[in-house]
Design a protein around this motif. Structure first.
Motif, PDB file in Angstrom:
ATOM      1  N   UNK A 138      -7.110  -1.768  17.923  1.00  0.00           N
ATOM      2  CA  UNK A 138      -5.658  -1.249  18.933  1.00  0.00           C
ATOM      3  C   UNK A 138      -4.762  -1.155  17.591  1.00  0.00           C
ATOM      4  N   UNK A 139      -4.695  -1.578  16.496  1.00  0.00           N
ATOM      5  CA  UNK A 139      -3.667  -0.941  15.618  1.00  0.00           C
ATOM      6  C   UNK A 139      -4.008   0.558  15.127  1.00  0.00           C
ATOM      7  N   UNK A 140      -5.232   0.927  15.227  1.00  0.00           N
ATOM      8  CA  UNK A 140      -5.551   2.251  14.953  1.00  0.00           C
ATOM      9  C   UNK A 140      -5.065   3.171  15.964  1.00  0.00           C
ATOM     10  N   UNK A 141      -5.341   2.766  17.125  1.00  0.00           N
ATOM     11  CA  UNK A 141      -5.244   3.509  18.329  1.00  0.00           C
ATOM     12  C   UNK A 141      -3.560   3.730  18.526  1.00  0.00           C
ATOM     13  N   UNK A 142      -2.804   2.816  18.243  1.00  0.00           N
ATOM     14  CA  UNK A 142      -1.550   2.601  18.197  1.00  0.00           C
ATOM     15  C   UNK A 142      -0.797   3.586  17.112  1.00  0.00           C
ATOM     16  N   UNK A 143      -1.243   3.349  15.905  1.00  0.00           N
ATOM     17  CA  UNK A 143      -0.815   4.213  15.011  1.00  0.00           C
ATOM     18  C   UNK A 143      -0.952   5.708  15.103  1.00  0.00           C
ATOM     19  N   UNK A 144      -2.188   6.040  15.680  1.00  0.00           N
ATOM     20  CA  UNK A 144      -2.207   7.532  16.048  1.00  0.00           C
ATOM     21  C   UNK A 144      -1.477   7.976  17.449  1.00  0.00           C
ATOM     22  N   UNK A 145      -0.917   7.056  18.116  1.00  0.00           N
ATOM     23  CA  UNK A 145      -0.415   7.528  19.410  1.00  0.00           C
ATOM     24  C   UNK A 145      -1.304   7.615  20.591  1.00  0.00           C
ATOM     25  N   UNK A 146      -2.321   6.861  20.655  1.00  0.00           N
ATOM     26  CA  UNK A 146      -3.214   7.076  21.594  1.00  0.00           C
ATOM     27  C   UNK A 146      -3.153   6.262  22.724  1.00  0.00           C
ATOM     28  N   UNK A 147      -2.418   5.045  22.466  1.00  0.00           N
ATOM     29  CA  UNK A 147      -2.332   3.792  23.428  1.00  0.00           C
ATOM     30  C   UNK A 147      -0.634   3.264  23.099  1.00  0.00           C
ATOM     31  N   UNK A 148      -0.324   2.492  24.290  1.00  0.00           N
ATOM     32  CA  UNK A 148       1.078   1.927  24.054  1.00  0.00           C
ATOM     33  C   UNK A 148       0.921   0.458  24.437  1.00  0.00           C
ATOM     34  N   UNK A 149       1.234  -0.434  23.703  1.00  0.00           N
ATOM     35  CA  UNK A 149       1.095  -1.949  24.056  1.00  0.00           C
ATOM     36  C   UNK A 149       2.392  -2.396  24.558  1.00  0.00           C
ATOM     37  N   UNK A 150       2.180  -3.397  25.503  1.00  0.00           N
ATOM     38  CA  UNK A 150       3.370  -4.107  26.466  1.00  0.00           C
ATOM     39  C   UNK A 150       3.032  -5.560  25.847  1.00  0.00           C
ATOM     40  N   UNK A 200      -0.696  -6.521  27.458  1.00  0.00           N
ATOM     41  CA  UNK A 200      -1.599  -5.253  27.868  1.00  0.00           C
ATOM     42  C   UNK A 200      -1.596  -4.161  27.160  1.00  0.00           C
ATOM     43  N   UNK A 201      -2.344  -3.104  27.488  1.00  0.00           N
ATOM     44  CA  UNK A 201      -2.276  -1.901  26.612  1.00  0.00           C
ATOM     45  C   UNK A 201      -2.797  -0.629  27.602  1.00  0.00           C
ATOM     46  N   UNK A 202      -2.005   0.382  27.557  1.00  0.00           N
ATOM     47  CA  UNK A 202      -2.000   1.498  28.613  1.00  0.00           C
ATOM     48  C   UNK A 202      -2.490   2.732  27.668  1.00  0.00           C
ATOM     49  N   UNK A 203      -3.454   3.528  27.960  1.00  0.00           N
ATOM     50  CA  UNK A 203      -4.139   4.568  27.368  1.00  0.00           C
ATOM     51  C   UNK A 203      -2.927   5.762  27.854  1.00  0.00           C
ATOM     52  N   UNK A 204      -2.652   6.651  26.643  1.00  0.00           N
ATOM     53  CA  UNK A 204      -1.413   7.537  26.767  1.00  0.00           C
ATOM     54  C   UNK A 204      -2.080   9.072  26.921  1.00  0.00           C
ATOM     55  N   UNK A 205      -3.364   9.308  26.797  1.00  0.00           N
ATOM     56  CA  UNK A 205      -3.852  10.391  26.973  1.00  0.00           C
ATOM     57  C   UNK A 205      -5.201  10.652  27.482  1.00  0.00           C
ATOM     58  N   UNK A 206      -5.913  11.871  27.402  1.00  0.00           N
ATOM     59  CA  UNK A 206      -7.317  11.924  28.036  1.00  0.00           C
ATOM     60  C   UNK A 206      -8.156  12.353  26.924  1.00  0.00           C
TER      61      UNK A 206
END
Length: 282
Positions: free
Chosen positions: A139-151, A156-162
């Motif tokens: 989760x930390x890695x995917x947040x760091x590279x801008x792939x997901x957004x955490x609420x 919960x976590x939302x995917x930001x791209x494809x």
């Protein structure tokens, strides 16, 4: 043949050197890196052919001095380097999120996932597609590279791209440069040296060089849609064979395999009139 190889090297180096120039890497540093890799490759090739890779033999093969070779071999033993697996793991998690029905809505779209839970959660997704990596680390890695957004409120976590493209992390992009370009060149090298047609690796490309600019947006959208669909299909099969994703998968050895799809566009340089006349005459 020599001329064709020289032209190929120039085409490979031009975009690479554009990056190095932009990042302020001087020629001396690039030259030292090239010498280092020359020595390592020569050592590997000599060892693979059963010849003892001595400093003198490597110097002869590379054209470097014995002193240079000795220093470079010492530096390689002291420093060393190894690629990080975060990109591959993140890409597997993202493609799993995009195709596994447990993490999709009725329309087949990736849903917002609760962080924890035995099924239908981000923790379950990471466990299935990233082996033994803790879900919080992923989760930390995917947040760091801008792939997901955490609420934080709903946990919960939302995917930001494809696609797992680290928009905000330059070091991760350089990691992709190193792995993906190296894989493509290794495939071409394999096909150059393999005699058996049945042993050739798949290597295909489609391109046209007289396209109007207005056609590019539609083609780019087509590549993103159909290319991702094809990669997801490959991912589904590979996930069943990979021992990180499927601990029950058997077999021997440890191999890395995959397929890459990339889009490119560039203006076609105007051809000098003299060159056009030569082409017409031939």
């Amino acid at each position: 043949m020599e001329n064709m190889l020289t032209q190929a090297i120039c085409r490979i180096l031009r975009p690479l050197l554009r990056i190095l120039h932009r990042k302020g890497v001087a020629f001396g540093e690039f030259s030292q890196l090239a010498k280092q890799i020359y020595v390592e490759v020569s050592e590997d090739v000599l060892a693979a052919t059963g010849e003892r890779p001595t400093t003198s033999r490597i110097a002869i093969a590379t054209g470097l001095t014995r002193k240079d070779v000795a220093q470079l071999r010492q530096a390689a033993n002291e420093d060393g380097y190894s690629p990080t697996p975060s990109y591959n793991r993140g890409a597997r998690v993202m493609t799993g999120w995009l195709h596994d029905t447990e993490f999709l809505d009725a329309a087949g779209k990736a849903v917002r996932l609760p962080l924890q839970g035995d099924t239908g959660s981000f923790a379950a997704l990471v466990s299935r597609y990233s082996g033994d990596m803790p879900y919080r680390a992923m989760l930390q890695e995917m947040v760091r590279v801008g792939a997901v957004e955490v609420d934080e409120v709903s946990a919960s976590v939302q995917l930001l791209g494809s696609g797992y493209i680290p928009h905000g992390d330059e070091s991760e992009k350089f990691s992709i440069l190193g792995t993906d370009v190296a894989a493509l060149i290794a495939t071409i090298d394999h096909n150059l040296t393999t005699q058996e047609r049945s042993q050739l690796y798949f290597q295909r490309k489609v391109s046209y060089d007289n396209l109007p600019e207005e056609a590019l947006p539609a083609f780019k959208a087509m590549v993103e849609k159909d290319g991702l669909g094809l990669l997801i299909k490959f991912n589904e099969w590979l996930a069943t064979q990979d021992r990180d994703s499927n601990p029950q998968a058997g077999g021997t050895g440890q191999m890395r395999a995959g397929v890459g799809i990339y889009y490119f566009e560039e203006p076609v340089a105007a051809q000098p009139e003299a060159d056009k006349r030569i082409e017409d005459e031939n």
